[in-house]
Design a protein around this motif. Structure first.
Motif, mmCIF file in Angstrom:
data_model
loop_
_atom_site.group_PDB
_atom_site.id
_atom_site.type_symbol
_atom_site.label_atom_id
_atom_site.label_comp_id
_atom_site.label_asym_id
_atom_site.label_seq_id
_atom_site.Cartn_x
_atom_site.Cartn_y
_atom_site.Cartn_z
ATOM 1 N N ARG A 6 84.819 12.083 55.610
ATOM 2 C CA ARG A 6 86.008 12.156 54.779
ATOM 3 C C ARG A 6 87.090 11.298 55.418
ATOM 4 N N ARG A 7 88.095 10.974 54.645
ATOM 5 C CA ARG A 7 89.201 10.227 55.208
ATOM 6 C C ARG A 7 90.025 11.134 56.105
ATOM 7 N N SER A 8 90.736 10.527 57.040
ATOM 8 C CA SER A 8 91.590 11.318 57.921
ATOM 9 C C SER A 8 92.617 12.066 57.089
ATOM 10 N N ALA A 9 92.968 13.228 57.554
ATOM 11 C CA ALA A 9 93.760 14.162 56.751
ATOM 12 C C ALA A 9 95.239 13.819 56.674
ATOM 13 N N GLY A 10 95.683 12.763 57.317
ATOM 14 C CA GLY A 10 97.071 12.372 57.199
ATOM 15 C C GLY A 10 97.958 12.827 58.332
ATOM 16 N N SER A 11 97.393 13.332 59.413
ATOM 17 C CA SER A 11 98.207 13.691 60.573
ATOM 18 C C SER A 11 98.760 12.404 61.185
ATOM 19 N N ALA A 12 99.830 12.530 61.950
ATOM 20 C CA ALA A 12 100.428 11.359 62.585
ATOM 21 C C ALA A 12 99.417 10.665 63.503
ATOM 22 N N ARG A 13 98.674 11.457 64.234
ATOM 23 C CA ARG A 13 97.679 10.874 65.143
ATOM 24 C C ARG A 13 96.559 10.186 64.365
ATOM 25 N N GLY A 14 96.100 10.859 63.284
ATOM 26 C CA GLY A 14 95.048 10.264 62.467
ATOM 27 C C GLY A 14 95.505 8.978 61.790
ATOM 28 N N ALA A 16 97.881 6.934 62.885
ATOM 29 C CA ALA A 16 98.007 5.899 63.920
ATOM 30 C C ALA A 16 96.643 5.302 64.240
ATOM 31 N N ARG A 17 95.629 6.155 64.323
ATOM 32 C CA ARG A 17 94.271 5.674 64.594
ATOM 33 C C ARG A 17 93.768 4.810 63.446
ATOM 34 N N ARG A 18 94.030 5.254 62.217
ATOM 35 C CA ARG A 18 93.596 4.493 61.045
ATOM 36 C C ARG A 18 94.254 3.118 61.015
ATOM 37 N N GLN A 19 95.536 3.066 61.329
ATOM 38 C CA GLN A 19 96.248 1.783 61.334
ATOM 39 C C GLN A 19 95.726 0.856 62.428
ATOM 40 N N ALA A 20 95.406 1.415 63.585
ATOM 41 C CA ALA A 20 94.861 0.601 64.677
ATOM 42 C C ALA A 20 93.491 0.032 64.295
ATOM 43 N N LEU A 21 92.659 0.849 63.669
ATOM 44 C CA LEU A 21 91.350 0.375 63.214
ATOM 45 C C LEU A 21 91.518 -0.726 62.166
ATOM 46 N N LEU A 22 92.421 -0.496 61.229
ATOM 47 C CA LEU A 22 92.656 -1.478 60.169
ATOM 48 C C LEU A 22 93.152 -2.804 60.736
ATOM 49 N N GLU A 23 94.004 -2.746 61.741
ATOM 50 C CA GLU A 23 94.512 -3.970 62.354
ATOM 51 C C GLU A 23 93.385 -4.749 63.016
ATOM 52 N N SER A 24 92.485 -4.067 63.710
ATOM 53 C CA SER A 24 91.353 -4.746 64.349
ATOM 54 C C SER A 24 90.443 -5.394 63.318
ATOM 55 N N THR A 48 84.222 0.586 67.411
ATOM 56 C CA THR A 48 83.898 1.966 67.060
ATOM 57 C C THR A 48 82.575 1.988 66.299
ATOM 58 N N THR A 49 82.313 3.062 65.581
ATOM 59 C CA THR A 49 81.086 3.166 64.795
ATOM 60 C C THR A 49 81.433 3.175 63.310
ATOM 61 N N HIS A 50 80.432 2.880 62.492
ATOM 62 C CA HIS A 50 80.681 2.906 61.042
ATOM 63 C C HIS A 50 81.021 4.315 60.572
ATOM 64 N N LYS A 51 80.522 5.331 61.280
ATOM 65 C CA LYS A 51 80.843 6.708 60.906
ATOM 66 C C LYS A 51 82.327 7.018 61.113
ATOM 67 N N VAL A 52 82.898 6.475 62.185
ATOM 68 C CA VAL A 52 84.333 6.663 62.411
ATOM 69 C C VAL A 52 85.135 5.979 61.308
ATOM 70 N N LEU A 53 84.708 4.786 60.910
ATOM 71 C CA LEU A 53 85.415 4.093 59.824
ATOM 72 C C LEU A 53 85.331 4.888 58.523
ATOM 73 N N LEU A 54 84.173 5.498 58.274
ATOM 74 C CA LEU A 54 84.027 6.299 57.055
ATOM 75 C C LEU A 54 84.859 7.571 57.101
#
Length: 200
Positions: A6-14, A16-24, A48-54
């Motif tokens: 599932r997508r990250s639930a929208g926490s600040a930490r999640g 930030a991680r999503r934005q860092a992945l997207l930037e890479s 990372t892994t494709h599972k983390v991206l998913l």
């Protein structure tokens, strides 16, 4: 989307991680283009892994659209900053002339952005958003570059002309057109803008 992710639930930490992945992933896309883009390639680029991206994105298409949007926004911001440096000269043609070097700079990810336009034409059912998103992102800044005393209709018509012409010239560069002919086309656009500004 694969079951169990599932997508990250929208926490600040999640987020930030999503934005860092997207930037890479965006940086990898800018460097290597769309050819052979996949979730596994994106995962390698992000370390990372494709599972983390998913977990953070709704699949490869969602990730690709967001990365292309980010590249396009960066290109627009840089182009408008270059145009703003010529604002004192007072002419629309001068501002458009100033943004051209940014549009064709390899660091702008221009090849990817033109490739994404090709995808929108090749498979509109899947990639039509690339065309719509590009138009919706480019038109407002182009409208803002037009003289403020023009009517809304005139500004819209001229901004559409600029966008269509620049798209055509940029696509010609990607498919290997003679650079001199592309520059000649751009010079013709500037002359057309000068004539438009000179008319009442």
């Amino acid at each position: 989307m694969e079951q169990g992710y599932r997508r990250s639930a929208g926490s600040a930490r999640g987020e930030a991680r999503r934005q860092a992945l997207l930037e890479s992933v965006t940086e990898d896309l800018a460097e290597h283009g769309l050819v052979d883009f996949s979730l596994r390639r994106a995962a390698r680029a992000a370390g990372t892994t494709h599972k983390v991206l998913l977990y953070h994105f709704d699949g490869v298409d969602d990730l690709l659209v967001q990365a292309v949007d980010r590249l396009r926004a960066r290109r627009i911001d840089n182009s408008m900053a270059a145009a703003a440096l010529r604002a004192g000269e007072g002419t629309l043609a001068a501002r458009i002339e100033a943004l051209w070097p940014v549009l064709i700079d390899p660091r702008s990810g221009h090849r990817v952005l033109e490739q994404s336009t090709g995808l929108a034409m090749y498979d509109p059912a899947r990639y039509a958003k690339f065309g719509r998103e590009a138009t919706s992102q480019y038109l407002p800044p182009l409208l803002a570059l037009c003289p403020p005393d023009w009517s809304e209709r005139r500004r819209t018509e001229v901004a559409e002309l600029i966008l269509a012409t620049l798209r055509g010239l940029l696509l010609n560069r990607v498919i290997g057109a003679d650079p001199a002919s592309v520059e000649a086309g751009f010079a013709a656009l500037l002359r057309a803008l000068e004539r438009e500004e000179a008319s009442p």
